[in-house]
Design a protein around this motif. Structure first.
Motif, PDB file in Angstrom:
ATOM      1  N   HIS A  60       0.816  -1.223  -0.117  1.00  0.00           N
ATOM      2  CA  HIS A  60      -0.050  -0.112  -0.048  1.00  0.00           C
ATOM      3  C   HIS A  60       0.645   1.300   0.041  1.00  0.00           C
ATOM      4  O   HIS A  60       0.316   2.486  -0.203  1.00  0.00           O
ATOM      5  N   GLU A  61       2.166   1.155  -0.134  1.00  0.00           N
ATOM      6  CA  GLU A  61       3.139   2.311  -0.033  1.00  0.00           C
ATOM      7  C   GLU A  61       3.787   2.351  -1.157  1.00  0.00           C
ATOM      8  O   GLU A  61       5.159   2.732  -1.351  1.00  0.00           O
ATOM      9  N   ARG A  62       3.271   2.265  -2.220  1.00  0.00           N
ATOM     10  CA  ARG A  62       4.011   2.354  -3.749  1.00  0.00           C
ATOM     11  C   ARG A  62       4.309   3.594  -3.917  1.00  0.00           C
ATOM     12  O   ARG A  62       5.218   4.017  -4.602  1.00  0.00           O
ATOM     13  N   ALA A  63       3.586   4.724  -3.539  1.00  0.00           N
ATOM     14  CA  ALA A  63       3.826   6.085  -3.860  1.00  0.00           C
ATOM     15  C   ALA A  63       5.222   6.420  -2.887  1.00  0.00           C
ATOM     16  O   ALA A  63       5.993   7.171  -3.581  1.00  0.00           O
ATOM     17  N   ALA A  64       5.362   6.024  -1.648  1.00  0.00           N
ATOM     18  CA  ALA A  64       6.579   6.022  -1.137  1.00  0.00           C
ATOM     19  C   ALA A  64       7.819   5.366  -1.815  1.00  0.00           C
ATOM     20  O   ALA A  64       8.857   6.257  -1.867  1.00  0.00           O
ATOM     21  N   ALA A  65       7.662   4.242  -2.348  1.00  0.00           N
ATOM     22  CA  ALA A  65       8.684   3.784  -3.303  1.00  0.00           C
ATOM     23  C   ALA A  65       9.003   4.524  -4.479  1.00  0.00           C
ATOM     24  O   ALA A  65      10.124   4.589  -4.881  1.00  0.00           O
ATOM     25  N   GLU A  66       8.213   5.226  -4.899  1.00  0.00           N
ATOM     26  CA  GLU A  66       8.400   5.958  -6.412  1.00  0.00           C
ATOM     27  C   GLU A  66       9.114   7.204  -5.996  1.00  0.00           C
ATOM     28  O   GLU A  66       9.991   7.820  -6.616  1.00  0.00           O
ATOM     29  N   GLU A  67       8.800   7.570  -4.752  1.00  0.00           N
ATOM     30  CA  GLU A  67       9.507   9.022  -4.110  1.00  0.00           C
ATOM     31  C   GLU A  67      10.743   8.625  -3.558  1.00  0.00           C
ATOM     32  O   GLU A  67      11.584   9.404  -4.138  1.00  0.00           O
ATOM     33  N   LYS A  68      11.075   7.326  -3.424  1.00  0.00           N
ATOM     34  CA  LYS A  68      12.391   6.943  -3.002  1.00  0.00           C
ATOM     35  C   LYS A  68      13.267   6.994  -4.197  1.00  0.00           C
ATOM     36  O   LYS A  68      14.180   7.262  -4.138  1.00  0.00           O
ATOM     37  N   ILE A  69      12.481   6.542  -5.462  1.00  0.00           N
ATOM     38  CA  ILE A  69      13.130   6.480  -6.679  1.00  0.00           C
ATOM     39  C   ILE A  69      13.644   7.849  -7.034  1.00  0.00           C
ATOM     40  O   ILE A  69      14.761   8.019  -7.542  1.00  0.00           O
TER      41      ILE A  69
END
Length: 139
Positions: A60-69
């Motif tokens: 549910h934290e895909r947005a956080a993963a994309e932010e990390k990228i």
């Protein structure tokens, strides 16, 4: 001759009448071995271009993963990407680590083959042994 043919036909008919019809075989019941339910969870993993793991995030934290990228791209110009991974949840909620991204649970584990130790001819202490046949000197 006609009598012989009629007699042969009568014997054939008698042989057909003597045969009893076969009983239908009972349907076979197959026992199906129940597989235990394997619980899994999906996580997002951020990788660098050299497949180095940079971070793990719950589904549910895909947005956080994309932010990390985006943060990693600002630091360096390297390639970063996200890839999903299914982790196995063992008994009592313990996460079983998965080494590779593809894990097939239907197959049995493959046992590594044992290497056969090669015998070195140069290290022999027996000088009285027969000389080696070298096929390299075919002249």
């Amino acid at each position: 001759m006609r009598k012989q043919v009629e007699a042969a036909d009568a014997l054939d008919e008698a042989a057909v009448k003597e045969k009893k019809p076969r009983k239908a075989a009972a349907p076979r019941v197959r026992k199906v071995k129940e597989k235990p339910e394997i619980r899994k969870r999906l996580i997002w993993i951020v990788y660098s271009g050299s497949m180095k793991e940079e971070g793990r995030f719950p589904y549910h934290e895909r947005a956080a993963a994309e932010e990390k990228i985006e943060q990693l791209k600002l630091k360096s110009k390297k390639l970063y990407f996200i890839q999903p991974l299914k982790e196995i949840i063992g008994e009592d909620g313990v996460i079983v680590p998965v080494v590779s991204g593809s894990l097939d649970l239907d197959d049995e584990p493959v046992k590594p083959k044992k290497k056969v130790a090669k015998k070195d001819d140069d290290d022999d202490d027996d000088s009285s042994s027969e000389p080696d046949d070298d096929d390299d000197d075919d002249e």
